[in-house]
Design a protein around this motif. Structure first.
Motif, PDB file in Angstrom:
ATOM      1  N   VAL A 165       0.894  -1.137  -0.053  1.00  0.00           N
ATOM      2  CA  VAL A 165      -0.353  -0.252  -0.340  1.00  0.00           C
ATOM      3  C   VAL A 165       0.745   1.423   0.051  1.00  0.00           C
ATOM      4  CG1 VAL A 165      -0.781   0.093   2.647  1.00  0.00           C
ATOM      5  CG2 VAL A 165      -1.843   0.816   1.385  1.00  0.00           C
ATOM      6  N   GLU A 166       0.238   2.390  -0.734  1.00  0.00           N
ATOM      7  CA  GLU A 166       1.166   3.096  -1.007  1.00  0.00           C
ATOM      8  C   GLU A 166       0.609   4.850  -0.469  1.00  0.00           C
ATOM      9  OE1 GLU A 166       2.805   6.672  -3.620  1.00  0.00           O
ATOM     10  OE2 GLU A 166       3.148   4.651  -4.592  1.00  0.00           O
ATOM     11  N   TRP A 167       0.479   5.020   0.801  1.00  0.00           N
ATOM     12  CA  TRP A 167      -0.678   6.361   1.217  1.00  0.00           C
ATOM     13  C   TRP A 167       0.151   8.139   1.411  1.00  0.00           C
ATOM     14  CZ3 TRP A 167      -4.271   8.225   3.250  1.00  0.00           C
ATOM     15  CH2 TRP A 167      -4.191   9.234   4.132  1.00  0.00           C
ATOM     16  N   ARG A 168      -1.002   8.599   0.168  1.00  0.00           N
ATOM     17  CA  ARG A 168       0.062   9.776   0.338  1.00  0.00           C
ATOM     18  C   ARG A 168      -1.267  10.666   0.946  1.00  0.00           C
ATOM     19  NH1 ARG A 168       2.182  12.071  -5.021  1.00  0.00           N
ATOM     20  NH2 ARG A 168       3.048   9.727  -5.120  1.00  0.00           N
ATOM     21  N   PRO A 169      -1.016  11.776   1.878  1.00  0.00           N
ATOM     22  CA  PRO A 169      -1.640  12.375   2.640  1.00  0.00           C
ATOM     23  C   PRO A 169      -1.306  14.015   1.722  1.00  0.00           C
ATOM     24  CG  PRO A 169       0.167  11.905   4.172  1.00  0.00           C
ATOM     25  CD  PRO A 169      -0.105  10.885   2.892  1.00  0.00           C
ATOM     26  N   PHE A 170      -2.758  14.995   1.880  1.00  0.00           N
ATOM     27  CA  PHE A 170      -2.025  15.801   0.727  1.00  0.00           C
ATOM     28  C   PHE A 170      -2.591  17.289   2.206  1.00  0.00           C
ATOM     29  CE2 PHE A 170      -2.567  13.036  -2.321  1.00  0.00           C
ATOM     30  CZ  PHE A 170      -1.512  13.433  -3.496  1.00  0.00           C
ATOM     31  N   PRO A 171      -1.806  17.915   2.595  1.00  0.00           N
ATOM     32  CA  PRO A 171      -1.846  18.357   3.266  1.00  0.00           C
ATOM     33  C   PRO A 171      -2.787  20.006   2.889  1.00  0.00           C
ATOM     34  CG  PRO A 171       0.529  18.552   2.861  1.00  0.00           C
ATOM     35  CD  PRO A 171       0.018  17.911   1.996  1.00  0.00           C
ATOM     36  N   GLY A 172      -3.359  20.498   3.300  1.00  0.00           N
ATOM     37  CA  GLY A 172      -3.934  21.665   3.239  1.00  0.00           C
ATOM     38  C   GLY A 172      -5.412  21.633   2.022  1.00  0.00           C
ATOM     39  N   VAL A 173      -5.679  20.352   2.404  1.00  0.00           N
ATOM     40  CA  VAL A 173      -6.709  19.406   0.898  1.00  0.00           C
ATOM     41  C   VAL A 173      -8.017  18.805   1.622  1.00  0.00           C
ATOM     42  CG1 VAL A 173      -7.380  18.146  -1.073  1.00  0.00           C
ATOM     43  CG2 VAL A 173      -5.265  19.011  -0.869  1.00  0.00           C
ATOM     44  N   ALA A 174      -9.414  19.312   1.598  1.00  0.00           N
ATOM     45  CA  ALA A 174     -10.638  18.923   1.997  1.00  0.00           C
ATOM     46  C   ALA A 174     -11.146  17.876   1.213  1.00  0.00           C
ATOM     47  CB  ALA A 174     -11.173  20.108   1.413  1.00  0.00           C
ATOM     48  N   HIS A 175     -12.362  17.972   1.410  1.00  0.00           N
ATOM     49  CA  HIS A 175     -12.577  16.618   1.485  1.00  0.00           C
ATOM     50  C   HIS A 175     -12.999  15.674  -0.633  1.00  0.00           C
ATOM     51  CE1 HIS A 175     -15.240  13.468   0.945  1.00  0.00           C
ATOM     52  NE2 HIS A 175     -16.766  13.806   0.002  1.00  0.00           N
ATOM     53  N   PHE A 176     -12.211  17.022  -1.469  1.00  0.00           N
ATOM     54  CA  PHE A 176     -12.213  17.088  -3.403  1.00  0.00           C
ATOM     55  C   PHE A 176     -11.009  16.237  -3.792  1.00  0.00           C
ATOM     56  CE2 PHE A 176     -16.317  19.470  -1.440  1.00  0.00           C
ATOM     57  CZ  PHE A 176     -16.565  18.432  -1.505  1.00  0.00           C
ATOM     58  N   PRO A 177     -11.437  16.022  -4.802  1.00  0.00           N
ATOM     59  CA  PRO A 177      -9.773  16.122  -4.998  1.00  0.00           C
ATOM     60  C   PRO A 177      -9.560  17.249  -6.029  1.00  0.00           C
ATOM     61  CG  PRO A 177     -11.645  15.251  -6.792  1.00  0.00           C
ATOM     62  CD  PRO A 177     -12.019  15.484  -4.882  1.00  0.00           C
ATOM     63  N   THR A 178      -8.255  16.591  -5.741  1.00  0.00           N
ATOM     64  CA  THR A 178      -7.553  17.966  -6.732  1.00  0.00           C
ATOM     65  C   THR A 178      -6.591  17.471  -8.188  1.00  0.00           C
ATOM     66  OG1 THR A 178      -5.327  17.419  -5.568  1.00  0.00           O
ATOM     67  CG2 THR A 178      -7.015  19.406  -4.465  1.00  0.00           C
ATOM     68  N   PRO A 179      -6.257  18.182  -8.834  1.00  0.00           N
ATOM     69  CA  PRO A 179      -5.025  18.014  -9.931  1.00  0.00           C
ATOM     70  C   PRO A 179      -3.895  17.299  -9.610  1.00  0.00           C
ATOM     71  CG  PRO A 179      -5.370  20.132 -10.370  1.00  0.00           C
ATOM     72  CD  PRO A 179      -6.265  20.300  -8.511  1.00  0.00           C
ATOM     73  N   GLU A 180      -3.176  17.562  -8.226  1.00  0.00           N
ATOM     74  CA  GLU A 180      -2.540  16.466  -7.472  1.00  0.00           C
ATOM     75  C   GLU A 180      -2.547  15.415  -7.194  1.00  0.00           C
ATOM     76  OE1 GLU A 180      -1.567  21.069  -7.656  1.00  0.00           O
ATOM     77  OE2 GLU A 180      -3.652  20.192  -6.908  1.00  0.00           O
ATOM     78  N   MET A 181      -4.048  15.445  -6.772  1.00  0.00           N
ATOM     79  CA  MET A 181      -4.115  13.402  -6.634  1.00  0.00           C
ATOM     80  C   MET A 181      -4.809  13.151  -7.511  1.00  0.00           C
ATOM     81  SD  MET A 181      -6.862  14.790  -4.127  1.00  0.00           S
ATOM     82  CE  MET A 181      -6.881  14.303  -1.663  1.00  0.00           C
ATOM     83  N   GLU A 182      -4.711  13.697  -8.491  1.00  0.00           N
ATOM     84  CA  GLU A 182      -4.641  13.030  -9.818  1.00  0.00           C
ATOM     85  C   GLU A 182      -3.901  12.550 -10.771  1.00  0.00           C
ATOM     86  OE1 GLU A 182      -7.946  14.034 -14.080  1.00  0.00           O
ATOM     87  OE2 GLU A 182      -8.118  14.860 -12.656  1.00  0.00           O
ATOM     88  N   ALA A 183      -2.673  13.553 -10.894  1.00  0.00           N
ATOM     89  CA  ALA A 183      -1.272  13.476 -11.130  1.00  0.00           C
ATOM     90  C   ALA A 183      -0.835  12.022 -10.649  1.00  0.00           C
ATOM     91  CB  ALA A 183      -0.674  14.659 -11.103  1.00  0.00           C
TER      92      ALA A 183
END
Length: 69
Positions: free
Chosen positions: A42-60
């Protein structure tokens, strides 16, 4: 067998969407920890400063994960 399946789990650190009695971020982090403890790759990747909606960084990051052999 889940040990043969790579998993990619992400969540925004500010995701306070309630899942039962826990926030989604805490649930995602706990799920990743349990999977890793069971030997699941498993690869776990938290995204600081991000709420419930996906971001372009998450998609990438997701696309990069899926592009790996």
């Amino acid at each position: 067998n889940m040990r043969d399946v790579r998993c990619f789990i992400t969540a925004g650190e500010d995701d306070d969407f309630a899942v039962s009695t826990q926030h989604r971020f805490a649930c995602a982090e706990a799920f990743a920890t349990v999977l890793a403890g069971a030997g699941v790759p498993v690869e776990w990747r938290p995204f600081p400063g991000v709420a419930h909606f996906p971001t372009p960084e998450m998609e990438a990051a997701s696309q990069e994960f899926l592009a790996r052999p």
